[in-house]
Design a protein around this motif. Structure first.
Motif, PDB file in Angstrom:
ATOM      1  N   LYS A   1       5.857  -2.325  -6.816  1.00  0.00           N
ATOM      2  CA  LYS A   1       5.008  -2.646  -5.665  1.00  0.00           C
ATOM      3  C   LYS A   1       5.821  -3.115  -4.459  1.00  0.00           C
ATOM      4  CE  LYS A   1       1.025  -4.491  -6.484  1.00  0.00           C
ATOM      5  NZ  LYS A   1      -0.088  -5.430  -6.814  1.00  0.00           N
ATOM      6  N   GLU A   2       6.906  -3.833  -4.705  1.00  0.00           N
ATOM      7  CA  GLU A   2       7.695  -4.366  -3.591  1.00  0.00           C
ATOM      8  C   GLU A   2       8.388  -3.260  -2.782  1.00  0.00           C
ATOM      9  OE1 GLU A   2      10.293  -4.921  -7.348  1.00  0.00           O
ATOM     10  OE2 GLU A   2       8.170  -5.063  -6.768  1.00  0.00           O
ATOM     11  N   HIS A   3       8.403  -2.037  -3.303  1.00  0.00           N
ATOM     12  CA  HIS A   3       9.031  -0.917  -2.592  1.00  0.00           C
ATOM     13  C   HIS A   3       8.024  -0.066  -1.826  1.00  0.00           C
ATOM     14  CE1 HIS A   3      13.105  -1.316  -4.302  1.00  0.00           C
ATOM     15  NE2 HIS A   3      12.523  -1.613  -5.450  1.00  0.00           N
TER      16      HIS A   3
ATOM     17  N   ALA B   1       0.862  -1.175   0.000  1.00  0.00           N
ATOM     18  CA  ALA B   1       0.000   0.000   0.000  1.00  0.00           C
ATOM     19  C   ALA B   1       0.895   1.220   0.000  1.00  0.00           C
ATOM     20  CB  ALA B   1      -0.925   0.002   1.221  1.00  0.00           C
ATOM     21  N   PHE B   2       0.336   2.364  -0.365  1.00  0.00           N
ATOM     22  CA  PHE B   2       1.141   3.587  -0.409  1.00  0.00           C
ATOM     23  C   PHE B   2       0.344   4.719   0.233  1.00  0.00           C
ATOM     24  CE2 PHE B   2       5.061   4.549  -3.060  1.00  0.00           C
ATOM     25  CZ  PHE B   2       5.463   5.602  -2.238  1.00  0.00           C
TER      26      PHE B   2
ATOM     27  N   ASP C   1      -0.403   7.970  -8.773  1.00  0.00           N
ATOM     28  CA  ASP C   1       0.829   8.249  -9.513  1.00  0.00           C
ATOM     29  C   ASP C   1       2.023   7.520  -8.906  1.00  0.00           C
ATOM     30  OD1 ASP C   1      -0.505   9.909 -11.270  1.00  0.00           O
ATOM     31  OD2 ASP C   1      -0.043  11.739 -10.167  1.00  0.00           O
ATOM     32  N   LEU C   2       2.123   7.529  -7.574  1.00  0.00           N
ATOM     33  CA  LEU C   2       3.244   6.854  -6.914  1.00  0.00           C
ATOM     34  C   LEU C   2       3.187   5.350  -7.114  1.00  0.00           C
ATOM     35  CD1 LEU C   2       3.398   8.899  -3.586  1.00  0.00           C
ATOM     36  CD2 LEU C   2       4.905   9.095  -5.576  1.00  0.00           C
TER      37      LEU C   2
ATOM     38  N   LEU D   1       8.998   2.584   1.092  1.00  0.00           N
ATOM     39  CA  LEU D   1       9.094   3.949   0.592  1.00  0.00           C
ATOM     40  C   LEU D   1       8.160   4.898   1.327  1.00  0.00           C
ATOM     41  CD1 LEU D   1       9.361   3.488  -3.273  1.00  0.00           C
ATOM     42  CD2 LEU D   1      10.920   4.837  -1.867  1.00  0.00           C
ATOM     43  N   HIS D   2       6.989   4.401   1.675  1.00  0.00           N
ATOM     44  CA  HIS D   2       6.033   5.234   2.402  1.00  0.00           C
ATOM     45  C   HIS D   2       6.681   5.857   3.632  1.00  0.00           C
ATOM     46  CE1 HIS D   2       3.312   4.890   6.037  1.00  0.00           C
ATOM     47  NE2 HIS D   2       2.895   5.991   5.469  1.00  0.00           N
ATOM     48  N   LEU D   3       7.380   5.054   4.407  1.00  0.00           N
ATOM     49  CA  LEU D   3       8.041   5.559   5.608  1.00  0.00           C
ATOM     50  C   LEU D   3       9.290   6.377   5.275  1.00  0.00           C
ATOM     51  CD1 LEU D   3       7.636   2.424   7.884  1.00  0.00           C
ATOM     52  CD2 LEU D   3       6.500   4.625   8.175  1.00  0.00           C
TER      53      LEU D   3
END
Length: 217
Positions: free
Chosen positions: A170-172, A135-136, A163-164, A176-178
């Motif tokens: 997806k595995e990032h 999830a993002f 967009d993100l 990446l969110h944090l």
């Protein structure tokens, strides 16, 4: 620098800067994470972490939290913004977890977003960090940096999230969110950078002359 080159640079830089991504909100399980994220709306993580020890001592699980009165919960979280509404939502959420989900936090976006006080961002944080589902979640830091880094036009939080998700593998997403939040708090703050100050902005856009006007979500 082309967009995919910017994406690769962002991943590389953030992995170098933040090889570890601890969740900023103190919690011990999916339930306490859910409550902490709910409480963090329009409030700093630091402030939430100051009040949750007493709250979780009194209501460590849905049954114990539901047994508290709304007034008792309010007394424990009074320092937080929107405390009265949050106290009402916390109590009703705990009751619904017992009524609908056997006292367990559900692992689906639909079920989470049906709970009081739980929007898409909160559900996304719980799904990604408690259950490992890609999830993002987009908060103000991510929304701001997505604009400055040329990843989204920033018209809406929903558009930024889409967009993100399209740009990054997806595995990032969960990591990446944090990482983006950490960078936004430390280096690319709302007033400390205008798209031309922090080292990420200058590397991605070395010749940028105009400030990037941040459009709040």
């Amino acid at each position: 620098m082309k967009k995919q080159e910017r994406v690769a640079t962002i991943i590389r830089r953030l992995n170098e800067q933040y090889p570890e991504t601890p969740i900023p909100l103190d919690h011990s399980d999916a339930f306490t994470l859910l409550i902490a994220v709910l409480l963090s709306a329009q409030c700093t993580d630091k402030k939430v972490n100051e009040v949750t020890p007493a709250l979780f001592a009194a209501g460590p699980n849905p049954a114990a939290m539901a047994a508290l009165s709304e007034a008792e919960i309010l007394g424990l979280i009074r320092q937080l913004g929107l405390a009265k509404t949050k106290a009402k939502n916390v109590k009703r959420l705990a009751e619904l977890l017992l009524e609908r989900h056997g006292g367990e936090v559900p692992d689906s976006f639909e079920a989470l977003e049906a709970l009081p006080g739980v929007g898409h961002k909160t559900a996304s944080v719980v799904m990604s960090q408690a259950f490992g589902v890609p999830a993002f979640p987009v908060d103000t830091h991510i929304h701001r940096l997505a604009q400055r880094w040329g990843l989204s036009n920033g018209d809406s939080v929903a558009q930024t999230e889409a967009d993100l998700k399209r740009l990054f593998p997806k595995e990032h997403w969960n990591r990446l969110h944090l990482q983006i939040i950490f960078w936004g708090r430390e280096f690319c703050t709302a007033r400390g950078c205008d798209g031309r100050q922090c080292s990420m902005c200058t590397e991605l856009y070395p010749n940028r002359r105009k400030a990037v006007i941040w459009r709040k979500p």
